[in-house]
Design a protein around this motif. Structure first.
Motif, PDB file in Angstrom:
ATOM      1  N   MET A 130       0.818  -1.219   0.000  1.00 52.88           N
ATOM      2  CA  MET A 130       0.000   0.000   0.000  1.00 52.88           C
ATOM      3  C   MET A 130       0.848   1.265   0.000  1.00 52.88           C
ATOM      4  N   ALA A 131       2.046   1.183   0.567  1.00 54.12           N
ATOM      5  CA  ALA A 131       2.903   2.368   0.636  1.00 54.12           C
ATOM      6  C   ALA A 131       3.817   2.412  -0.582  1.00 54.12           C
ATOM      7  N   SER A 132       4.036   3.596  -1.116  1.00 51.96           N
ATOM      8  CA  SER A 132       4.930   3.753  -2.250  1.00 51.96           C
ATOM      9  C   SER A 132       6.382   3.701  -1.787  1.00 51.96           C
ATOM     10  N   HIS A 133       7.287   3.420  -2.720  1.00 56.29           N
ATOM     11  CA  HIS A 133       8.708   3.391  -2.394  1.00 56.29           C
ATOM     12  C   HIS A 133       9.228   4.795  -2.072  1.00 56.29           C
ATOM     13  N   ALA A 134       8.666   5.789  -2.733  1.00 53.64           N
ATOM     14  CA  ALA A 134       9.083   7.177  -2.488  1.00 53.64           C
ATOM     15  C   ALA A 134       7.935   8.114  -2.855  1.00 53.64           C
ATOM     16  N   THR A 135       7.952   9.303  -2.245  1.00 56.34           N
ATOM     17  CA  THR A 135       6.902  10.297  -2.483  1.00 56.34           C
ATOM     18  C   THR A 135       7.543  11.659  -2.724  1.00 56.34           C
ATOM     19  N   LEU A 136       7.097  12.310  -3.783  1.00 55.78           N
ATOM     20  CA  LEU A 136       7.537  13.672  -4.100  1.00 55.78           C
ATOM     21  C   LEU A 136       6.376  14.627  -3.857  1.00 55.78           C
ATOM     22  N   HIS A 149      12.040   7.887 -16.427  1.00 54.57           N
ATOM     23  CA  HIS A 149      13.299   7.583 -15.748  1.00 54.57           C
ATOM     24  C   HIS A 149      13.527   6.072 -15.725  1.00 54.57           C
ATOM     25  N   ARG A 150      14.770   5.657 -15.912  1.00 50.80           N
ATOM     26  CA  ARG A 150      15.092   4.223 -16.020  1.00 50.80           C
ATOM     27  C   ARG A 150      14.840   3.458 -14.725  1.00 50.80           C
ATOM     28  N   ASP A 151      14.852   4.131 -13.578  1.00 47.82           N
ATOM     29  CA  ASP A 151      14.698   3.440 -12.290  1.00 47.82           C
ATOM     30  C   ASP A 151      13.273   3.505 -11.745  1.00 47.82           C
ATOM     31  N   VAL A 152      12.335   4.030 -12.503  1.00 49.92           N
ATOM     32  CA  VAL A 152      10.952   4.156 -12.051  1.00 49.92           C
ATOM     33  C   VAL A 152      10.090   3.104 -12.740  1.00 49.92           C
ATOM     34  N   TRP A 197      15.306  -1.375  -2.060  1.00 48.36           N
ATOM     35  CA  TRP A 197      16.383  -1.226  -1.072  1.00 48.36           C
ATOM     36  C   TRP A 197      17.273  -0.037  -1.381  1.00 48.36           C
ATOM     37  N   GLU A 198      17.247   0.402  -2.633  1.00 47.94           N
ATOM     38  CA  GLU A 198      18.019   1.576  -3.039  1.00 47.94           C
ATOM     39  C   GLU A 198      17.130   2.812  -3.134  1.00 47.94           C
ATOM     40  N   ALA A 199      15.954   2.746  -2.512  1.00 49.77           N
ATOM     41  CA  ALA A 199      14.990   3.847  -2.627  1.00 49.77           C
ATOM     42  C   ALA A 199      15.556   5.203  -2.202  1.00 49.77           C
ATOM     43  N   PRO A 200      16.276   5.324  -1.081  1.00 46.44           N
ATOM     44  CA  PRO A 200      16.793   6.650  -0.708  1.00 46.44           C
ATOM     45  C   PRO A 200      17.682   7.271  -1.779  1.00 46.44           C
ATOM     46  N   ARG A 201      18.599   6.476  -2.313  1.00 51.26           N
ATOM     47  CA  ARG A 201      19.510   7.010  -3.334  1.00 51.26           C
ATOM     48  C   ARG A 201      18.787   7.295  -4.648  1.00 51.26           C
ATOM     49  N   LEU A 202      17.958   6.347  -5.103  1.00 50.21           N
ATOM     50  CA  LEU A 202      17.270   6.524  -6.383  1.00 50.21           C
ATOM     51  C   LEU A 202      16.305   7.699  -6.335  1.00 50.21           C
ATOM     52  N   ALA A 203      15.601   7.864  -5.209  1.00 49.90           N
ATOM     53  CA  ALA A 203      14.652   8.970  -5.100  1.00 49.90           C
ATOM     54  C   ALA A 203      15.376  10.318  -5.154  1.00 49.90           C
ATOM     55  N   ARG A 204      16.557  10.408  -4.525  1.00 54.45           N
ATOM     56  CA  ARG A 204      17.324  11.656  -4.583  1.00 54.45           C
ATOM     57  C   ARG A 204      17.777  11.954  -6.012  1.00 54.45           C
ATOM     58  N   GLU A 205      18.196  10.903  -6.720  1.00 53.58           N
ATOM     59  CA  GLU A 205      18.607  11.104  -8.108  1.00 53.58           C
ATOM     60  C   GLU A 205      17.445  11.596  -8.971  1.00 53.58           C
ATOM     61  N   ILE A 206      16.272  11.016  -8.761  1.00 56.50           N
ATOM     62  CA  ILE A 206      15.094  11.416  -9.541  1.00 56.50           C
ATOM     63  C   ILE A 206      14.724  12.864  -9.246  1.00 56.50           C
ATOM     64  N   ALA A 207      14.719  13.239  -7.971  1.00 53.79           N
ATOM     65  CA  ALA A 207      14.389  14.614  -7.598  1.00 53.79           C
ATOM     66  C   ALA A 207      15.413  15.593  -8.172  1.00 53.79           C
ATOM     67  N   TYR A 208      16.694  15.177  -8.177  1.00 51.98           N
ATOM     68  CA  TYR A 208      17.731  16.047  -8.741  1.00 51.98           C
ATOM     69  C   TYR A 208      17.539  16.223 -10.245  1.00 51.98           C
ATOM     70  N   ASP A 209      17.149  15.140 -10.934  1.00 55.03           N
ATOM     71  CA  ASP A 209      16.942  15.219 -12.383  1.00 55.03           C
ATOM     72  C   ASP A 209      15.753  16.111 -12.743  1.00 55.03           C
ATOM     73  N   LEU A 210      14.761  16.182 -11.843  1.00 50.55           N
ATOM     74  CA  LEU A 210      13.594  17.028 -12.127  1.00 50.55           C
ATOM     75  C   LEU A 210      13.961  18.512 -12.105  1.00 50.55           C
ATOM     76  N   GLY A 211      14.960  18.865 -11.312  1.00 49.09           N
ATOM     77  CA  GLY A 211      15.458  20.229 -11.336  1.00 49.09           C
ATOM     78  C   GLY A 211      14.717  21.228 -10.484  1.00 49.09           C
ATOM     79  N   GLY A 212      13.684  20.832  -9.789  1.00 47.80           N
ATOM     80  CA  GLY A 212      12.939  21.764  -8.947  1.00 47.80           C
ATOM     81  C   GLY A 212      13.243  21.567  -7.474  1.00 47.80           C
ATOM     82  N   VAL A 213      12.405  22.167  -6.624  1.00 57.02           N
ATOM     83  CA  VAL A 213      12.520  22.013  -5.170  1.00 57.02           C
ATOM     84  C   VAL A 213      11.349  21.152  -4.702  1.00 57.02           C
ATOM     85  N   TYR A 214      11.675  19.986  -4.159  1.00 58.13           N
ATOM     86  CA  TYR A 214      10.636  19.044  -3.751  1.00 58.13           C
ATOM     87  C   TYR A 214      10.959  18.485  -2.365  1.00 58.13           C
ATOM     88  N   ARG A 215       9.904  18.140  -1.666  1.00 56.48           N
ATOM     89  CA  ARG A 215      10.077  17.407  -0.409  1.00 56.48           C
ATOM     90  C   ARG A 215      10.063  15.928  -0.759  1.00 56.48           C
TER      91      ARG A 215
END
Length: 415
Positions: free
Chosen positions: A62-68, A88-91, A233-251
């Motif tokens: 029920m819970a997602s791996h990451a939330t933006l 994105h290749r990791d999504v 298991w790599e959710a913290p790193r992959l989520a940061r990479e995705i947020a960085y690729d988007l180029g905006g400011v996200y929580r």
């Protein structure tokens, strides 16, 4: 003689028929104790691994791996973000959502709940809500119909089922002729889901995304986007990479942060249970001390003769270390094999015990799980075996050292 002398004599002592049968009994007891301790430790840790895996799967169903989310309010450009993250290749999947803490009211029954607005087809990419439905379907959440899907325990508490009405109360307020009032809206219950986790079954409800946006006055915006990744298991790193690729400011929040306390508690529970059960192995291993002390006393004359023949104290010490180590090694190997076999077949074994004695250890109406899950980890088996063997070796040091200090003249005085 082609064997190393300490190894040859130590193994010979191990398999020789002793004059003192009590020593043989204590030696066998030590070996059996090590075996049973290792079996218990492997089985318990495997069952705990199985429970943890089962709980983790239920949470992540029920819970997602990451939330933006947008830290400044609603996410208006969510369609553009969806296109980017899905490319994105990791999504694996992405879905928009609107989320609010509110209250559900039915007559005199009132309960707080996490209310989430979803698009049913997109939600399939990030959760297993469709599979967890017990009554109705998520496809019944149609724009403008103001329908709601409730968790089984939440619906039971409110006393409602499909077709009944509930009132949703949100923290947002509206100005009315009689003053400021919270926003209220009547919803029709269209379905019930059951995950087997109280966090969802008792505290979660789902509505259509557009209905949720209207309820919260978000217009065309949403609260954020939920992501399912290729490697959780790599959710913290992959989520940061995705947020960085988007180029905006996200929580950014990943599943390890959302449930960090819970999974930390599970890890601590397993660690403490392992330490407690390992004490059984420790007690059995240190029975080797008493066994070897009695063997050294029994073999005083043999030790004295070997010393007079020129065998050094170090080699005498090695002889009795070999004997104790052999006991520990045999018990460890038998325990590891038996523990793995039992852990892999724990469900039929427990089922046979339940049938034999007419009992049921896990009532599915209470625990949601009717069978004992087991997940054998090779790392656990190897670490348990290595720890037990190391303790067996350490237990031989004092008796072997005591044997090495034997003085031939004193030992042979009364022979």
């Amino acid at each position: 003689m082609y064997h190393p002398l300490p190894l040859y004599i130590g193994l010979r002592y191990t398999r020789a028929k002793r004059r003192n049968h009590f020593i043989s009994f204590i030696s066998g007891t030590s070996m059996v104790g090590i075996t049973l301790g290792i079996v218990a430790l492997i089985v318990v840790l495997s069952v705990m691994n199985g429970f943890h895996k089962e709980i983790q799967q239920r949470i992540l169903s029920m819970a997602s791996h990451a939330t933006l989310t947008d830290p400044y309010g609603g996410m208006a450009n969510w369609r553009e973000i969806l296109e980017k993250v899905r490319a994105h290749r990791d999504v694996v999947g992405a879905a928009p959502f609107v989320e609010v803490q509110g209250m559900l009211v039915n007559g005199s029954q009132v309960s707080g709940a996490l209310i989430r607005g979803i698009l049913p087809t997109d939600e399939d990419q990030v959760s297993d809500l469709r599979r967890e439905m017990t009554r109705g379907s998520v496809d019944d959440l149609v724009d403008g119909e103001f329908r709601i899907v409730l968790g089984r325990d939440l619906a039971a508490f409110l006393g409602v089922g499909p077709g009944d009405k509930v009132t949703v109360v949100t923290p947002q307020v509206s100005a009315t002729p009689v003053g400021i009032m919270p926003r209220l809206k009547r919803f029709t219950v269209s379905g019930i889901f059951a995950v087997g986790m109280a966090d969802y079954d008792r505290n979660a409800a789902f509505i259509q995304l557009s209905d949720a946006a209207k309820l919260l006055n978000l217009g065309d915006a949403v609260s954020g986007v939920r992501l399912k990744l290729t490697d959780m298991w790599e959710a913290p790193r992959l989520a940061r990479e995705i947020a960085y690729d988007l180029g905006g400011v996200y929580r950014l929040v990943d599943w390890t942060q959302m449930h960090s306390n819970f999974f930390s508690a599970l890890a601590m529970e397993k660690r403490m249970m392992g330490i407690i059960l390992f004490l059984i192995v420790a007690v059995a291993a240190f029975n080797i001390v008493s066994t070897l002390v009695m063997v050294v006393t029994d073999k005083q004359s043999d030790i004295a003769v070997m010393r007079t023949l020129g065998i050094s104290p170090g080699r005498i010490m090695a002889i009795f270390m070999v004997q104790g180590t052999a006991i520990g090694l045999i018990g460890t190997l038998i325990g590891m094999v038996a523990g793995v076999i039992l852990a892999l077949n724990v469900e039929p074994v427990v089922g046979a015990i339940e049938s034999l004695f007419g009992v049921h250890f896990l009532d599915p109406s209470i625990y949601y799980i009717s069978e004992l899950p087991s997940d054998v980890h090779l790392s656990d088996v190897l670490s348990i075996g290595a720890g037990a063997f190391l303790m067996s070796v350490l237990a031989t040091l004092y008796p072997a050292w005591r044997a090495a200090r034997t003085q031939p003249a004193e030992a042979l005085r009364y022979e």
